[in-house]
Write an enzyme that holds these catalytic residues in place. Structure first.
Site, PDB file in Angstrom:
ATOM      1  N   HIS A 358       0.785  -1.234   0.000  1.00 34.41           N
ATOM      2  CA  HIS A 358       0.000   0.000   0.000  1.00 34.41           C
ATOM      3  C   HIS A 358       0.812   1.277   0.000  1.00 34.41           C
ATOM      4  O   HIS A 358       0.239   2.368  -0.011  1.00 34.41           O
ATOM      5  CB  HIS A 358      -0.931   0.034   1.213  1.00 34.41           C
ATOM      6  CG  HIS A 358      -2.144  -0.817   1.050  1.00 34.41           C
ATOM      7  ND1 HIS A 358      -3.321  -0.347   0.498  1.00 34.41           N
ATOM      8  CD2 HIS A 358      -2.368  -2.109   1.339  1.00 34.41           C
ATOM      9  CE1 HIS A 358      -4.207  -1.320   0.478  1.00 34.41           C
ATOM     10  NE2 HIS A 358      -3.654  -2.408   0.979  1.00 34.41           N
ATOM     11  N   LYS A 546      -9.570  13.785   3.685  1.00 36.53           N
ATOM     12  CA  LYS A 546      -8.706  12.612   3.740  1.00 36.53           C
ATOM     13  C   LYS A 546      -7.895  12.728   5.014  1.00 36.53           C
ATOM     14  O   LYS A 546      -7.958  13.754   5.696  1.00 36.53           O
ATOM     15  CB  LYS A 546      -7.789  12.537   2.522  1.00 36.53           C
ATOM     16  CG  LYS A 546      -7.060  13.875   2.236  1.00 36.53           C
ATOM     17  CD  LYS A 546      -6.187  13.843   1.001  1.00 36.53           C
ATOM     18  CE  LYS A 546      -6.922  13.890  -0.307  1.00 36.53           C
ATOM     19  NZ  LYS A 546      -6.896  12.634  -1.060  1.00 36.53           N
ATOM     20  N   ARG A 547      -7.124  11.688   5.374  1.00 33.68           N
ATOM     21  CA  ARG A 547      -6.267  11.824   6.540  1.00 33.68           C
ATOM     22  C   ARG A 547      -5.303  12.983   6.376  1.00 33.68           C
ATOM     23  O   ARG A 547      -4.889  13.298   5.265  1.00 33.68           O
ATOM     24  CB  ARG A 547      -5.489  10.516   6.770  1.00 33.68           C
ATOM     25  CG  ARG A 547      -6.339   9.445   7.403  1.00 33.68           C
ATOM     26  CD  ARG A 547      -6.958   9.888   8.719  1.00 33.68           C
ATOM     27  NE  ARG A 547      -5.941  10.044   9.728  1.00 33.68           N
ATOM     28  CZ  ARG A 547      -5.651   9.147  10.660  1.00 33.68           C
ATOM     29  NH1 ARG A 547      -6.340   8.025  10.728  1.00 33.68           N
ATOM     30  NH2 ARG A 547      -4.706   9.382  11.532  1.00 33.68           N
ATOM     31  N   LYS A 552       0.066  14.450   1.644  1.00 32.89           N
ATOM     32  CA  LYS A 552      -1.203  14.772   0.997  1.00 32.89           C
ATOM     33  C   LYS A 552      -1.354  16.279   0.766  1.00 32.89           C
ATOM     34  O   LYS A 552      -2.224  16.738   0.043  1.00 32.89           O
ATOM     35  CB  LYS A 552      -2.373  14.233   1.828  1.00 32.89           C
ATOM     36  CG  LYS A 552      -2.440  12.698   1.850  1.00 32.89           C
ATOM     37  CD  LYS A 552      -3.551  12.200   2.756  1.00 32.89           C
ATOM     38  CE  LYS A 552      -3.645  10.689   2.852  1.00 32.89           C
ATOM     39  NZ  LYS A 552      -4.374  10.052   1.741  1.00 32.89           N
ATOM     40  N   THR A 654      -8.557   6.542  -2.884  1.00 35.16           N
ATOM     41  CA  THR A 654      -9.881   6.078  -3.268  1.00 35.16           C
ATOM     42  C   THR A 654     -10.896   7.206  -3.110  1.00 35.16           C
ATOM     43  O   THR A 654     -11.956   7.183  -3.750  1.00 35.16           O
ATOM     44  CB  THR A 654     -10.345   4.881  -2.400  1.00 35.16           C
ATOM     45  OG1 THR A 654     -10.143   5.207  -1.015  1.00 35.16           O
ATOM     46  CG2 THR A 654      -9.580   3.618  -2.755  1.00 35.16           C
ATOM     47  N   LYS A 658     -14.454   8.400  -5.301  1.00 32.36           N
ATOM     48  CA  LYS A 658     -15.780   8.728  -4.760  1.00 32.36           C
ATOM     49  C   LYS A 658     -16.240  10.086  -5.272  1.00 32.36           C
ATOM     50  O   LYS A 658     -17.412  10.273  -5.616  1.00 32.36           O
ATOM     51  CB  LYS A 658     -15.744   8.729  -3.225  1.00 32.36           C
ATOM     52  CG  LYS A 658     -15.291   7.406  -2.609  1.00 32.36           C
ATOM     53  CD  LYS A 658     -14.963   7.568  -1.125  1.00 32.36           C
ATOM     54  CE  LYS A 658     -14.125   6.420  -0.594  1.00 32.36           C
ATOM     55  NZ  LYS A 658     -13.537   6.707   0.734  1.00 32.36           N
TER      56      LYS A 658
HETATM   57  C1  LIG Z   1     -12.340   7.066   1.127  1.00 33.49           C
HETATM   58  C2  LIG Z   1     -12.001   7.470   2.488  1.00 33.49           C
HETATM   59  C3  LIG Z   1     -10.671   7.711   2.834  1.00 33.49           C
HETATM   60  C4  LIG Z   1      -9.534   7.637   1.842  1.00 33.49           C
HETATM   61  O1  LIG Z   1      -9.390   8.893   1.205  1.00 33.49           O
HETATM   62  P1  LIG Z   1      -8.127   9.241   0.323  1.00 33.49           P
HETATM   63  O2  LIG Z   1      -8.467  10.570  -0.271  1.00 33.49           O
HETATM   64  O3  LIG Z   1      -8.023   8.186  -0.721  1.00 33.49           O
HETATM   65  O4  LIG Z   1      -6.958   9.295   1.221  1.00 33.49           O
HETATM   66  C5  LIG Z   1     -10.393   8.095   4.134  1.00 33.49           C
HETATM   67  N1  LIG Z   1     -11.371   8.232   5.053  1.00 33.49           N
HETATM   68  C6  LIG Z   1     -12.665   8.026   4.743  1.00 33.49           C
HETATM   69  C7  LIG Z   1     -13.701   8.230   5.793  1.00 33.49           C
HETATM   70  C8  LIG Z   1     -13.025   7.626   3.462  1.00 33.49           C
HETATM   71  O5  LIG Z   1     -14.317   7.408   3.173  1.00 33.49           O
END
Ligand SMILES: *Cc1c(COP(=O)(O)O)cnc(C)c1O
Length: 816
Positions: A358, A546-547, A552, A654, A658
Site C-alpha cells: 500500500h 482525507k487523513r 497529501k 480512493t 468517490k
Molecule cells: C475514502 C475514504 C478515505 C480515503 O481517502 P483518500 O483521499 O483516498 O486518502 C479516508 N477516510 C474516509 C472516511 C473515506 O471514506
C-alpha cells in the site's frame, strides 16, 4: 442464489415486539436509539437464514474461499446499506412512517464502525461489499477494538481526540461465536523434543495465553441472498482469576494474562501510513492472525482430509504488511501441529499467502527489532530465521559476488525483521494498488525482488463500492441515473457510461446541476448545524477530505487560500467566483506538524470568514470528525476534488474515485489512481498540475531542490510564508506556526526542507486553480464535464477490482 424475500408484516410485528423486549417500552414511547436497535435486530432476523445458507452452500459446493486479513475495516454505518442491499427500503420506510418516525433519523442513531484509519481500512470494507455482491464466499478478518478511531473535536482550532466507545450502544447485527474460540500464545521459550520417527518437534512453553473470541457481522450482497461474514476477534483471559486457588507465583502469572487480554484489543493505533514500532501493536497483529489461521486450517480439516490441498481451498490475502506474520504462523501450524516437513510446509504456505503493498514511503515500512519479535514470538521467530536462512542462500547462489542483493532482500537485516520482505518471499502474489504505484514498485522500491521473481508481481487498481457512495450517499443522483438508464449500474457500474450522451442535452444538464445544488444545500445545512457557518450554495465547493499527512499536502491548499485572500485584499474589485474551501481530516495523535496544520486551517478560517470586506467571496470550513457517514454527504455536494499529493507518494487514493462518481472534477497531480481517472474522464475534464512522479524521484536522488531560491524570487509565496511567522493569523502568538514555516524552509538542514515540494508545485497549483475558476464561470461546460466524469467512473467500482483479484490471484468459484 436468490434474493431475501423481505417480509414486511413480520418486520412490523417484530419491531413492535423487539423495542419491548430490548428496552421495555412500547413503540409509541420508544426513542430513536431504541427504535434503531429494534429495526437492526428485526433486519438481522430476516437475513439470518441466507447467512446460514451461504455458509452451508459454500460447504456443499466446496468452494475456495479467501480470508481477507486486515488490521482495519472502516465500515461506517451498516443499517442504511443493509436495507438497500436487501432491497427493502420502501417497505421499511413505510413501516417506520406508520410508527411516525423517519428512516433517516433512525439511520442517524447508529455510530460509525470506525475500526480503521483511512483509505486502507475503507478499501477492506468496499471489498467485502463487492465480494458478497459478486457471490464469492469470503471472510473479512480483523480485530474487535473496544475503541476504534478516535472522535475528533475541534476546540479553539485545535484537534482534540475523544475515545470512540462505539460498543456502548449494543450492535444489533453482531453475533458472538463462543464455539469458535482459539487460544493464542505469547512469550515463553521453545523446547525441542524428538518424536517417534526421530524428527524434532518444537514445543512452546512458559508462555502467556489469551483466548480469541470471534464476533461475526453480516456482510450482505446486493439483492442476491449471499451473506458473508466480517469476523472480528476479541481477547479474553484463558481463565477468570480465582484468588483462592492460586499461590503467589500463579496469581501473578494469571494476573498478567488477564492484563494482556484486556489490553490487546483495547484501541486501534491511529497512525495512517506510519510505522510506530510499539510492542502492543505486534501483539495485536499476531493475535488476530494466529486466531484466523488456526480457525481456517481447523475448518479446512473439518471438510477435507489432506492438509496438502489447503491452497486449493484457502487463500490468505494480507492487506499491507500488518498481517504478514501469517506466513510464519501458517508454517508453524503445518510444521508443529501437522508434523509436515519444511519443504512440504513451505510449498503449501507459498501457494496460500498473497500480499498487497500500500505504500512506498520509508516511514511506513514495518521493521520489528529482532529482540522484541523473538521475545514475544519465540517459536514464530525461529521459523522466520529459517525462512531467512534459506532465502539468503538462494540469493547468494543466484547472485554470487553481489552482497548488495542480500542487503536489499534479506528478511532479517541489521537486527530487524523486515515484514514486507517476508510477505514477498512467503507469498505467491505481490500487488500494487494503482498502475503508477505498481510501476514504481517494480522499477524502484522492489526492483531486486521484481527481477528475481517477476511472476509474483501484478497490479490491482483500487475501487470503491457504488452501493455506498452513490446509491446510499447520493440518492438524488442515483435515482436520476436509474430513471435514465435503468438500475443495472448498481451491480455493473460500467453501464453508467450510458448517461454520457445526456451530457449533450441542455435539459439533462440542468437537472444534473439542480441535483448538485440540492446536495450542496444538504451539506450547507450540516455545516450550519455543526460549524455555525453560513456557506453560499452557489459558490464552488472545493473539497479536500482525507487523513492529514504532509504528503497529501493540505498545507499547499491552505497556503493557496492565504494567497488568494491576499489578492482579494489588494484588489477588492476582483469579481472572483465565490469559493467555499472545505477540509476534513484527522491527524494521528502524535503527529505534531499535522495537528498544527489543522490549527492553521482553522485560524485562516477564523480570519477570512469574519472579514466583511471580502463579501463572503471566500469561506473556509473545517468539518469536524471526518468519517464514512459524513463523507457520504460531502462527496455528493462537491464541485472540486482536491487530490494534490506529491507525485509518487499516494499509492492509489480512493477518495478521488468517490468524488468522480459524484460529479466533482479532479484538481490533482499525476499521482496514484489520479492518472487512471484522467485517462478515463479525459484530461480536458480535469485540472492537472505539478511535477511528475519521475521528476520527484529524480530530485530526491540528486538532492538539488532548494526551496529558498523560490522563496527569494517569488513575492506572492514569500508574503504567504511570512504570514506564518508574523502573527497575521495568530496575533496572540506570532511564533505559533513557525514549525510549518521551518518545514518548508529549514535553513539549518536544506536536505530536510520542503520534502514534499510544496513551494516547487505552488505556482503550477495556483495556475490550475485559475483554470478551475474560469471553467466554473461556464456552467454549461462545467455540468457537461461533471457528467462525463460520472459516466466514465465505471472502472473504479470495487466490483471490477475484486473480479481482477479473483481472476488473477484468488481463483474463487461463485456460489450457486
Ligand atoms: C475514502 C475514504 C478515505 C480515503 O481517502 P483518500 O483521499 O483516498 O486518502 C479516508 N477516510 C474516509 C472516511 C473515506 O471514506
Amino acid at each position: 442464489m436468490g434474493g431475501y424475500n423481505f417480509d414486511k408484516d413480520l418486520f412490523r410485528k417484530r419491531v413492535r415486539e423487539l423495542v419491548k423486549l430490548d428496552s421495555k417500552v412500547s413503540i409509541e414511547d420508544a426513542n430513536p436509539v431504541q427504535i434503531y436497535k429494534a429495526v437492526g435486530f428485526a433486519i438481522k432476523e430476516q437475513i439470518i437464514d441466507p447467512w446460514i445458507d451461504t455458509r452451508k452452500k459454500a460447504k456443499e459446493q466446496d468452494v475456495k474461499m479467501v480470508y481477507y486479513l486486515s488490521m482495519e475495516f472502516l465500515m461506517g454505518r451498516a443499517l442504511g446499506n443493509n436495507i438497500l442491499n436487501i432491497q427493502a427500503q420502501n417497505d421499511i420506510r413505510e413501516v417506520l412512517e406508520e410508527f411516525g418516525v423517519d428512516l433517516n433519523l433512525i439511520e442517524d442513531q447508529e455510530r460509525d464502525w470506525a475500526l480503521g484509519n483511512g483509505g486502507l481500512g475503507r478499501l477492506a470494507a468496499c471489498f467485502l461489499d463487492s465480494l458478497a455482491t459478486l457471490g464469492y464466499h469470503a471472510y473479512g478478518c480483523g480485530i474487535r477494538y473496544k475503541y476504534g478511531m478516535f472522535k475528533q473535536k475541534i476546540e479553539d482550532g485545535y484537534q482534540k481526540e475523544v475515545p470512540d466507545n462505539w460498543l456502548k450502544i449494543a450492535n444489533p447485527f453482531e453475533i458472538r461465536r463462543d464455539s469458535q474460540r482459539q487460544e493464542v500464545r505469547f512469550g515463553g521459550y521453545t523446547r525441542c523434543e524428538t518424536d517417534e520417527h526421530g524428527n524434532p518437534r518444537y514445543i512452546q512453553e512458559g508462555y502467556q495465553a489469551v483466548v480469541a473470541v470471534p464476533y461475526d457481522l453480516p456482510v450482505i450482497g446486493y439483492g442476491n441472498g449471499v451473506v458473508n461474514t466480517l469476523r472480528i476477534w476479541s481477547a479474553e483471559p484463558v481463565e477468570e482469576l480465582d484468588l483462592e486457588s492460586f499461590d503467589q507465583g500463579e496469581y501473578e502469572k494469571a494476573n498478567e494474562q488477564n492484563n494482556l487480554a484486556e489490553t490487546i484489543c483495547k484501541v486501534l493505533y491511529p497512525n495512517d501510513n506510519k510505522y510506530s514500532g510499539k510492542e502492543l501493536r505486534l501483539k495485536q497483529q499476531y493475535f488476530f492472525v494466529s486466531a484466523t489461521i488456526q480457525r481456517a486450517v481447523e475448518r479446512y480439516m473439518e471438510e477435507h482430509d489432506d492438509i496438502h490441498g489447503l491452497h486449493e481451498k484457502v487463500c490468505f490475502q494480507m492487506n499491507d504488511t500488518h498481517p504478514t506474520v501469517a506466513v510464519a504462523e501458517l508454517m508453524r501450524i503445518l510444521l508443529d501441529e501437522y508434523g509436515l516437513g519444511w519443504d512440504e510446509a513451505w510449498a503449501i504456505t507459498t501457494k496460500t499467502c498473497a500480499y498487497t503493498n500500500h505504500t512506498i514511503m520509508a516511514e511506513a515500512l514495518e521493521k520489528w527489532p529482532i529482540d522484541l519479535f523473538q521475545r514475544l514470538l519465540p517459536r514464530v521467530y525461529q521459523i522466520v530465521d529459517e525462512i531467512n536462512r534459506r532465502f539468503v542462500n538462494e540469493i547468494r547462489s543466484r547472485y554470487p559476488g553481489q552482497p548488495e542483493k542480500v542487503q536489499k532482500m534479506a528478511v532479517l537485516y541489521e537486527g530487524q525483521v523486515r515484514m514486507a520482505n517476508m510477505a514477498i518471499v512467503g507469498g505467491f502474489s505481490v500487488n500494487g494498488v494503482a498502475k503508477l504505484h505498481t510501476e514504481i514498485l517494480e522499477k524502484q522500491e522492489l526492483r531486486d525482488f521484481y527481477e528475481m521473481m517477476p511472476e509474483k508481481f501484478n497490479n490491482k487498481t483500487n475501487g470503491i463500492t457504488q452501493r455506498r457512495f452513490l446509491l446510499h450517499g447520493n440518492p438524488l443522483l442515483a435515482q436520476w441515473v436509474t430513471d435514465h438508464i435503468g438500475d443495472g449500474w448498481i451491480t455493473n457500474l460500467p453501464e453508467i457510461k450510458k448517461i454520457e450522451p445526456l451530457a449533450d442535452d441542455p435539459e439533462c444538464r440542468r437537472q444534473f446541476r439542480e441535483i448538485k445544488y440540492q446536495n450542496k444545500l444538504r451539506l450547507a445545512e450540516y455545516i450550519r448545524e455543526y460549524n455555525h457557518i453560513e456557506v453560499n450554495p452557489e459558490s464552488i465547493f472545493d473539497v479536500q477530505v482525507k487523513r492529514l499527512h504532509e504528503y497529501k499536502r493540505q498545507l499547499l491548499n491552505i497556503l493557496h487560500v492565504m494567497y488568494l485572500y491576499n489578492q482579494l485584499k489588494d484588489h477588492p474589485e476582483w469579481d472572483m467566483v465565490p469559493r467555499t474551501f472545505i477540509f476534513g481530516a484527522k491527524a494521528a495523535a502524535g503527529y505534531r506538524i499535522a495537528k498544527l496544520t489543522i490549527k492553521l486551517i482553522n485560524s485562516v478560517a477564523e480570519v477570512i470568514n469574519h472579514d466583511p470586506s471580502i463579501n463572503g467571496k471566500i469561506k473556509v470550513v473545517f468539518i469536524e470528525d471526518y468519517r464514512v457517514s459524513n463523507a457520504e454527504l460531502i462527496f455528493s455536494a462537491s464541485d472540486v476534488s482536491e487530490q494534490i499529493s506529491t507525485a509518487s507518494k499516494e499509492a492509489s487514493g480512493t477518495g478521488n474515485m468517490k468524488f468522480m462518481l459524484n460529479g466533482a472534477l479532479t484538481l490533482g497531480t499525476m499521482d496514484g489512481a489520479n492518472v487512471e481517472i484522467v485517462e478515463e474522464a479525459g484530461a480536458e475534464n480535469a485540472f492537472i498540475f505539478g511535477m511528475s512522479a519521475e521528476e520527484v524521484i529524480r530530485y530526491e536522488h540528486d538532492g538539488t531542490y532548494d526551496p529558498m531560491t523560490i522563496f527569494n524570487s517569488d513575492e506572492g509565496i514569500r508574503r504567504v510564508l511570512m504570514q506564518l511567522i508574523n502573527g497575521f493569523y495568530s496575533p496572540e502568538d506570532p511564533e505559533l506556526f513557525r514549525p510549518l514555516y521551518n518545514s518548508l524552509l529549514n535553513t539549518k538542514d536544506t536536505s530536510r526542507a520542503d520534502t514534499y515540494f510544496i513551494l516547487k508545485d505552488f505556482r503550477s497549483y495556483a495556475e490550475a486553480q485559475q483554470r478551475v475558476e474560469a471553467a466554473y464561470r461556464d456552467q454549461e461546460w462545467w455540468s457537461r464535464a461533471a457528467m462525463i466524469n460520472v459516466a466514465n467512473a465505471g472502472k473504479f467500482s470495487s466490483d471490477r477490482t475484486i473480479q481482477e483479484y479473483v481472476d488473477d490471484i484468488w481463483h474463487l468459484d461463485k456460489l450457486k
